[in-house]
Scaffold this active site. Structure first.
Site, PDB file in Angstrom:
ATOM      1  N   ASN A  10       0.872  -1.177   0.000  1.00 31.58           N
ATOM      2  CA  ASN A  10       0.000   0.000   0.000  1.00 31.58           C
ATOM      3  C   ASN A  10       0.910   1.229   0.000  1.00 31.58           C
ATOM      4  O   ASN A  10       1.499   1.564   1.018  1.00 31.58           O
ATOM      5  CB  ASN A  10      -0.895  -0.028   1.251  1.00 31.58           C
ATOM      6  CG  ASN A  10      -1.720   1.230   1.406  1.00 31.58           C
ATOM      7  OD1 ASN A  10      -1.801   2.044   0.486  1.00 31.58           O
ATOM      8  ND2 ASN A  10      -2.349   1.393   2.568  1.00 31.58           N
ATOM      9  N   TRP A  11       1.017   1.850  -1.157  1.00 33.65           N
ATOM     10  CA  TRP A  11       1.950   2.980  -1.279  1.00 33.65           C
ATOM     11  C   TRP A  11       1.400   4.256  -0.654  1.00 33.65           C
ATOM     12  O   TRP A  11       2.122   5.250  -0.527  1.00 33.65           O
ATOM     13  CB  TRP A  11       2.284   3.232  -2.757  1.00 33.65           C
ATOM     14  CG  TRP A  11       3.088   2.149  -3.410  1.00 33.65           C
ATOM     15  CD1 TRP A  11       3.414   0.916  -2.890  1.00 33.65           C
ATOM     16  CD2 TRP A  11       3.673   2.184  -4.724  1.00 33.65           C
ATOM     17  NE1 TRP A  11       4.157   0.201  -3.795  1.00 33.65           N
ATOM     18  CE2 TRP A  11       4.334   0.950  -4.932  1.00 33.65           C
ATOM     19  CE3 TRP A  11       3.694   3.143  -5.746  1.00 33.65           C
ATOM     20  CZ2 TRP A  11       5.013   0.661  -6.129  1.00 33.65           C
ATOM     21  CZ3 TRP A  11       4.373   2.854  -6.926  1.00 33.65           C
ATOM     22  CH2 TRP A  11       5.028   1.618  -7.113  1.00 33.65           C
ATOM     23  N   LYS A  12       0.125   4.256  -0.303  1.00 31.43           N
ATOM     24  CA  LYS A  12      -0.516   5.459   0.266  1.00 31.43           C
ATOM     25  C   LYS A  12      -0.259   6.654  -0.653  1.00 31.43           C
ATOM     26  O   LYS A  12      -0.215   6.485  -1.870  1.00 31.43           O
ATOM     27  CB  LYS A  12      -0.022   5.692   1.699  1.00 31.43           C
ATOM     28  CG  LYS A  12      -0.151   4.416   2.544  1.00 31.43           C
ATOM     29  CD  LYS A  12       0.015   4.632   4.009  1.00 31.43           C
ATOM     30  CE  LYS A  12      -0.134   3.289   4.729  1.00 31.43           C
ATOM     31  NZ  LYS A  12      -0.128   3.401   6.168  1.00 31.43           N
ATOM     32  N   HIS A 101      -9.526   1.432   4.353  1.00 36.78           N
ATOM     33  CA  HIS A 101      -8.298   1.565   5.143  1.00 36.78           C
ATOM     34  C   HIS A 101      -8.566   2.493   6.330  1.00 36.78           C
ATOM     35  O   HIS A 101      -9.338   3.445   6.222  1.00 36.78           O
ATOM     36  CB  HIS A 101      -7.177   2.128   4.260  1.00 36.78           C
ATOM     37  CG  HIS A 101      -5.847   2.066   4.921  1.00 36.78           C
ATOM     38  ND1 HIS A 101      -5.444   3.025   5.838  1.00 36.78           N
ATOM     39  CD2 HIS A 101      -4.850   1.161   4.844  1.00 36.78           C
ATOM     40  CE1 HIS A 101      -4.241   2.685   6.282  1.00 36.78           C
ATOM     41  NE2 HIS A 101      -3.861   1.571   5.695  1.00 36.78           N
ATOM     42  N   GLU A 103      -6.951   4.833   7.543  1.00 40.17           N
ATOM     43  CA  GLU A 103      -6.704   6.264   7.272  1.00 40.17           C
ATOM     44  C   GLU A 103      -7.904   6.886   6.572  1.00 40.17           C
ATOM     45  O   GLU A 103      -8.214   8.061   6.778  1.00 40.17           O
ATOM     46  CB  GLU A 103      -5.406   6.423   6.452  1.00 40.17           C
ATOM     47  CG  GLU A 103      -4.183   6.189   7.326  1.00 40.17           C
ATOM     48  CD  GLU A 103      -2.979   5.619   6.601  1.00 40.17           C
ATOM     49  OE1 GLU A 103      -2.932   5.664   5.358  1.00 40.17           O
ATOM     50  OE2 GLU A 103      -2.068   5.104   7.283  1.00 40.17           O
ATOM     51  N   GLU A 173      -5.743  -4.871  10.253  1.00 38.03           N
ATOM     52  CA  GLU A 173      -4.697  -3.883  10.511  1.00 38.03           C
ATOM     53  C   GLU A 173      -5.008  -3.132  11.804  1.00 38.03           C
ATOM     54  O   GLU A 173      -5.793  -2.177  11.799  1.00 38.03           O
ATOM     55  CB  GLU A 173      -4.637  -2.866   9.370  1.00 38.03           C
ATOM     56  CG  GLU A 173      -4.346  -3.468   8.014  1.00 38.03           C
ATOM     57  CD  GLU A 173      -3.742  -2.435   7.072  1.00 38.03           C
ATOM     58  OE1 GLU A 173      -2.596  -2.639   6.652  1.00 38.03           O
ATOM     59  OE2 GLU A 173      -4.396  -1.423   6.782  1.00 38.03           O
ATOM     60  N   GLY A 179       2.176   2.211  10.683  1.00 32.41           N
ATOM     61  CA  GLY A 179       3.153   3.293  10.548  1.00 32.41           C
ATOM     62  C   GLY A 179       3.851   3.664  11.852  1.00 32.41           C
ATOM     63  O   GLY A 179       4.534   4.676  11.927  1.00 32.41           O
ATOM     64  N   SER A 220       3.062  -2.179  10.253  1.00 28.33           N
ATOM     65  CA  SER A 220       4.499  -2.278  10.508  1.00 28.33           C
ATOM     66  C   SER A 220       5.082  -3.647  10.199  1.00 28.33           C
ATOM     67  O   SER A 220       6.034  -4.089  10.847  1.00 28.33           O
ATOM     68  CB  SER A 220       4.821  -1.863  11.954  1.00 28.33           C
ATOM     69  OG  SER A 220       4.443  -0.503  12.161  1.00 28.33           O
TER      70      SER A 220
HETATM   71  P1  PGA Z   1       2.636   0.238   7.573  1.00 24.88           P
HETATM   72  O1  PGA Z   1       1.211   0.476   6.853  1.00 24.88           O
HETATM   73  O2  PGA Z   1       3.173  -1.050   7.015  1.00 24.88           O
HETATM   74  O3  PGA Z   1       3.467   1.427   7.164  1.00 24.88           O
HETATM   75  O4  PGA Z   1       2.376   0.166   9.016  1.00 24.88           O
HETATM   76  C1  PGA Z   1       0.331  -0.583   6.642  1.00 24.88           C
HETATM   77  C2  PGA Z   1      -0.959  -0.061   6.072  1.00 24.88           C
HETATM   78  O5  PGA Z   1      -1.394   1.026   6.478  1.00 24.88           O
HETATM   79  O6  PGA Z   1      -1.579  -0.705   5.212  1.00 24.88           O
END
Ligand code: PGA
Length: 260
Positions: A10-12, A101, A103, A173, A179, A220
């Site tokens: 997931n490159w966000k 997600h 976010e 998640e 993150g 993470s």
């Molecule tokens: P992260 O993100 O690996 O940087 O914790 C995972 C995600 O949000 O899908």
């Protein structure tokens, strides 16, 4: 049926078209044919931002890398400024889409109901959906992890048939692990994954849903902790943010998955 491991990046909101194409080049150089040869190879997916999709699709062509988007709107077209429809994603050539997600939930008002609407649009357009769920730290501390995950799943998967579930991947998640560098322990993750699989047994009369639906861990995940997580019986891959932007790290996770 053995569930094939899925390693998804997931490159966000990272990597424009030029940088995205370069990242694919670098990933391909790192993995060689490592993710598409041999019986135990994982599926590999990258999910760049919308404006990077075309460049990444072109660079990934002919490789084992699959490409997905990070969101989808439920309508086919119309007055929805800033949104992208399933038809547009299909036309662009992606096969997967991330939905719900944390976010999106936290910063953009995504709810279980809108996740469900977006999921229906993904399935209608023949896309495989990676549906994200997970509890916040406060919810975990309050002992409500399973209740939160159950509410999110019942909402997200409302009216989805066993047949539709063939196009659904779940990503567990925990929000506190995203993150932050603070990964869930193998046991913590396995416990929730097993809970989700058990829940599917009660939600769907067809037992193949619980047996065959892939449940990824996200939060993470990196080259160091991937081995332990992927060795858990109910963890079928990873949704990886930060480490998916580093070719050597992403490739190392793919190699670990090949052995898992
Ligand atoms: P992260 O993100 O690996 O940087 O914790 C995972 C995600 O949000 O899908």
């Amino acid at each position: 049926m053995a569930r094939q491991i899925l390693i998804a990046g997931n490159w966000k909101m990272n990597k424009g078209a030029a940088d995205g194409a370069q990242l694919i080049k670098d990933i391909k150089a790192q993995i060689g044919c490592g993710c598409c040869c041999g019986g135990k190879s994982p599926e590999v997916l990258v999910c760049p931002p919308f404006t990077t999709l075309s460049a990444v699709l072109a660079e990934a062509k002919g490789s084992c890398l699959q490409v997905g988007a990070q969101n989808i709107h439920w309508a086919e077209q119309g007055a929805f400024t800033g949104e992208i429809s399933g038809a547009m994603l299909k036309e662009c050539g992606v096969t997967h889409v991330i939905i719900g997600h944390s976010e999106r939930r936290q910063y953009f008002g995504e709810t279980d109901a809108t996740v469900n609407q977006r999921l229906k649009a993904a399935l209608k357009n023949g896309l495989t959906a990676v549906v994200c769920v997970g509890e916040t730290l406060a919810e975990r501390m309050a002992g409500t992890t399973n209740a939160v995950v159950e509410r999110q799943l019942r909402g997200a998967l409302a009216d989805i048939s066993a047949d539709g579930m063939k196009q659904v991947v779940i990503a567990y998640e925990p929000v506190w692990a995203i993150g932050t560098g603070q990964v869930a322990s193998d046991e913590q993750a396995q416990e929730v994954h097993a809970f989700i699989r058990g829940l599917f047994k009660t939600m769907f009369s067809c037992p193949s849903v619980a047996d065959n639906t892939r449940i990824l861990y996200g939060g993470s995940m990196n080259a160091t902790n991937a081995g332990g997580l992927l060795a858990q019986p109910d963890i079928d891959g990873g949704l990886i943010g930060g480490a998916s932007l580093k070719p050597a790290d992403f490739a190392a996770i793919i190699k670990t998955a090949t052995k898992a």
